[in-house]
Each structure stands twice: as structure tokens, then as C-alpha cells.
Design a protein around this motif. Structure first.
Motif, mmCIF file in Angstrom:
data_model
loop_
_atom_site.group_PDB
_atom_site.id
_atom_site.type_symbol
_atom_site.label_atom_id
_atom_site.label_comp_id
_atom_site.label_asym_id
_atom_site.label_seq_id
_atom_site.Cartn_x
_atom_site.Cartn_y
_atom_site.Cartn_z
ATOM 1 N N CYS A 1 0.812 -1.214 0.000
ATOM 2 C CA CYS A 1 0.000 0.000 0.000
ATOM 3 C C CYS A 1 0.850 1.271 0.000
ATOM 4 C CB CYS A 1 -0.928 0.000 1.219
ATOM 5 S SG CYS A 1 -2.076 1.393 1.192
ATOM 6 N N PRO A 2 0.551 2.191 -0.922
ATOM 7 C CA PRO A 2 1.313 3.442 -0.977
ATOM 8 C C PRO A 2 1.013 4.413 0.170
ATOM 9 C CG PRO A 2 -0.449 3.505 -2.589
ATOM 10 C CD PRO A 2 -0.440 2.112 -1.991
ATOM 11 N N VAL A 3 -0.063 4.178 0.916
ATOM 12 C CA VAL A 3 -0.411 5.074 2.025
ATOM 13 C C VAL A 3 -0.387 4.337 3.363
ATOM 14 C CG1 VAL A 3 -1.693 6.722 0.608
ATOM 15 C CG2 VAL A 3 -2.899 4.769 1.618
ATOM 16 N N ARG A 4 0.380 3.281 3.436
ATOM 17 C CA ARG A 4 0.443 2.463 4.651
ATOM 18 C C ARG A 4 0.819 3.296 5.883
ATOM 19 N NH1 ARG A 4 4.333 -2.785 5.768
ATOM 20 N NH2 ARG A 4 3.666 -3.053 7.918
ATOM 21 N N ALA A 5 1.838 4.107 5.775
ATOM 22 C CA ALA A 5 2.287 4.910 6.920
ATOM 23 C C ALA A 5 1.196 5.878 7.367
ATOM 24 C CB ALA A 5 3.567 5.662 6.587
ATOM 25 N N ARG A 6 0.511 6.494 6.422
ATOM 26 C CA ARG A 6 -0.564 7.439 6.740
ATOM 27 C C ARG A 6 -1.727 6.715 7.434
ATOM 28 N NH1 ARG A 6 -3.381 10.327 8.705
ATOM 29 N NH2 ARG A 6 -4.580 12.053 7.880
ATOM 30 N N CYS A 7 -2.024 5.517 6.969
ATOM 31 C CA CYS A 7 -3.083 4.704 7.562
ATOM 32 C C CYS A 7 -2.753 4.350 9.011
ATOM 33 C CB CYS A 7 -3.263 3.443 6.721
ATOM 34 S SG CYS A 7 -4.523 2.312 7.291
ATOM 35 N N LEU A 8 -1.521 3.914 9.240
ATOM 36 C CA LEU A 8 -1.106 3.568 10.596
ATOM 37 C C LEU A 8 -1.115 4.801 11.494
ATOM 38 C CD1 LEU A 8 -0.117 1.558 12.665
ATOM 39 C CD2 LEU A 8 2.211 1.896 11.773
ATOM 40 N N GLU A 9 -0.648 5.916 10.972
ATOM 41 C CA GLU A 9 -0.667 7.168 11.739
ATOM 42 C C GLU A 9 -2.090 7.504 12.168
ATOM 43 O OE1 GLU A 9 -0.482 11.781 10.432
ATOM 44 O OE2 GLU A 9 1.167 10.537 9.713
ATOM 45 N N HIS A 10 -3.023 7.374 11.254
ATOM 46 C CA HIS A 10 -4.432 7.643 11.563
ATOM 47 C C HIS A 10 -4.930 6.709 12.666
ATOM 48 C CE1 HIS A 10 -8.761 8.028 11.111
ATOM 49 N NE2 HIS A 10 -8.808 6.715 10.949
ATOM 50 N N ALA A 11 -4.674 5.402 12.518
ATOM 51 C CA ALA A 11 -5.146 4.428 13.504
ATOM 52 C C ALA A 11 -4.577 4.697 14.894
ATOM 53 C CB ALA A 11 -4.784 3.016 13.050
ATOM 54 N N LEU A 12 -3.338 5.089 14.953
ATOM 55 C CA LEU A 12 -2.715 5.392 16.248
ATOM 56 C C LEU A 12 -3.282 6.681 16.843
ATOM 57 C CD1 LEU A 12 0.965 4.460 15.403
ATOM 58 C CD2 LEU A 12 -0.607 3.178 16.876
ATOM 59 N N ARG A 13 -3.474 7.689 15.995
ATOM 60 C CA ARG A 13 -3.967 8.982 16.475
ATOM 61 C C ARG A 13 -5.364 8.863 17.071
ATOM 62 N NH1 ARG A 13 -3.813 11.542 12.108
ATOM 63 N NH2 ARG A 13 -6.012 11.556 11.632
ATOM 64 N N VAL A 14 -6.233 8.071 16.448
ATOM 65 C CA VAL A 14 -7.614 7.958 16.938
ATOM 66 C C VAL A 14 -7.802 6.747 17.843
ATOM 67 C CG1 VAL A 14 -8.534 9.191 14.934
ATOM 68 C CG2 VAL A 14 -8.547 6.686 14.954
ATOM 69 N N ALA A 15 -6.723 6.051 18.139
ATOM 70 C CA ALA A 15 -6.757 4.860 18.987
ATOM 71 C C ALA A 15 -7.776 3.849 18.460
ATOM 72 C CB ALA A 15 -7.036 5.235 20.439
ATOM 73 N N GLU A 16 -7.674 3.564 17.165
ATOM 74 C CA GLU A 16 -8.594 2.618 16.524
ATOM 75 C C GLU A 16 -8.488 1.262 17.220
ATOM 76 O OE1 GLU A 16 -11.379 1.047 14.730
ATOM 77 O OE2 GLU A 16 -10.930 3.028 13.905
ATOM 78 N N PRO A 17 -9.581 0.774 17.801
ATOM 79 C CA PRO A 17 -9.506 -0.441 18.602
ATOM 80 C C PRO A 17 -9.663 -1.750 17.831
ATOM 81 C CG PRO A 17 -11.680 0.504 18.811
ATOM 82 C CD PRO A 17 -10.871 1.441 17.942
ATOM 83 N N TYR A 18 -10.062 -1.679 16.567
ATOM 84 C CA TYR A 18 -10.349 -2.914 15.827
ATOM 85 C C TYR A 18 -9.641 -2.947 14.482
ATOM 86 C CZ TYR A 18 -14.131 -2.987 19.204
ATOM 87 O OH TYR A 18 -14.852 -2.958 20.368
ATOM 88 N N GLY A 19 -9.332 -4.146 14.039
ATOM 89 C CA GLY A 19 -8.870 -4.364 12.677
ATOM 90 C C GLY A 19 -7.386 -4.162 12.433
ATOM 91 N N VAL A 20 -7.011 -4.486 11.200
ATOM 92 C CA VAL A 20 -5.643 -4.274 10.731
ATOM 93 C C VAL A 20 -5.618 -2.929 10.030
ATOM 94 C CG1 VAL A 20 -3.833 -5.096 9.168
ATOM 95 C CG2 VAL A 20 -5.180 -6.749 10.489
#
Length: 95
Positions: A56-75
Motif C-alpha cells: 500500500c502506498p499510504v500504509r504509513a498514513r493509515c497507521l498514523e491515523h489508527a494510532l492517532r484515533v486509537a482505533e480499537p479494531y482491525g488491521v
């Protein structure tokens, strides 16, 4: 529950990166486990999701988002919920 107050809001420029995501068009069942899924089935599903994330070309951005919002579910961004929690707890992730 994700920390909705930390979501960036409705402005399209906050979400446009998702248009480039490798997971677009892939069913959500690949990234989010069904209730009660455990063991080998869960490991195989997560590995399938991580394979999509790896290219994925936006993998880092996706992970940053998940960490910032404390996404509790999924990969997200190539990490499972357990891996994200571990990264945050060990200080290896900047939320």
C-alpha cells in the motif's frame, strides 16, 4: 471505541489519502475479525490483510491515523489491534 473527538473532521483533505489505499475494493472482512474468531483462522486472515497493506502506498498514513484515533479494531497500516497497542505501550509508536 475509537476516540471520535480526535478524528480530523469532515474536510475532504483529511481523508483523501484513503483514495490511494491498496485496500479499496477489498472486503472489510479481511481487515476486521468476526466475533469469536481465534487461532489459525484469525492468524491467516490477519496475514492476508497485512499482505494487502505491505503493497500500500499510504500504509504509513493509515497507521498514523489508527494510532492517532486509537482505533480499537482491525488491521490498519499493517498492524493488528494487538500490535498497535503493544507499540503504543512500548513507546515505539508516536500517537
Amino acid at each position: 471505541m475509537a476516540k471520535v473527538s480526535r478524528l480530523p473532521g469532515r474536510a475532504e483533505h483529511h481523508w483523501i489519502w484513503q483514495m490511494k489505499a491498496a485496500c479499496r475494493g477489498v472486503g472489510s472482512e479481511v481487515f476486521f475479525h468476526p466475533e469469536g474468531e481465534r487461532g489459525q483462522e484469525r492468524a491467516e486472515r490477519e496475514e492476508t490483510a497485512k499482505t494487502v497493506c505491505a503493497a500500500c502506498p499510504v500504509r504509513a498514513r493509515c497507521l498514523e491515523h489508527a494510532l492517532r484515533v486509537a482505533e480499537p479494531y482491525g488491521v490498519w497500516g499493517g498492524l493488528s489491534e494487538k500490535e498497535r497497542r503493544s507499540a503504543v505501550a512500548s513507546g515505539k509508536a508516536a500517537a
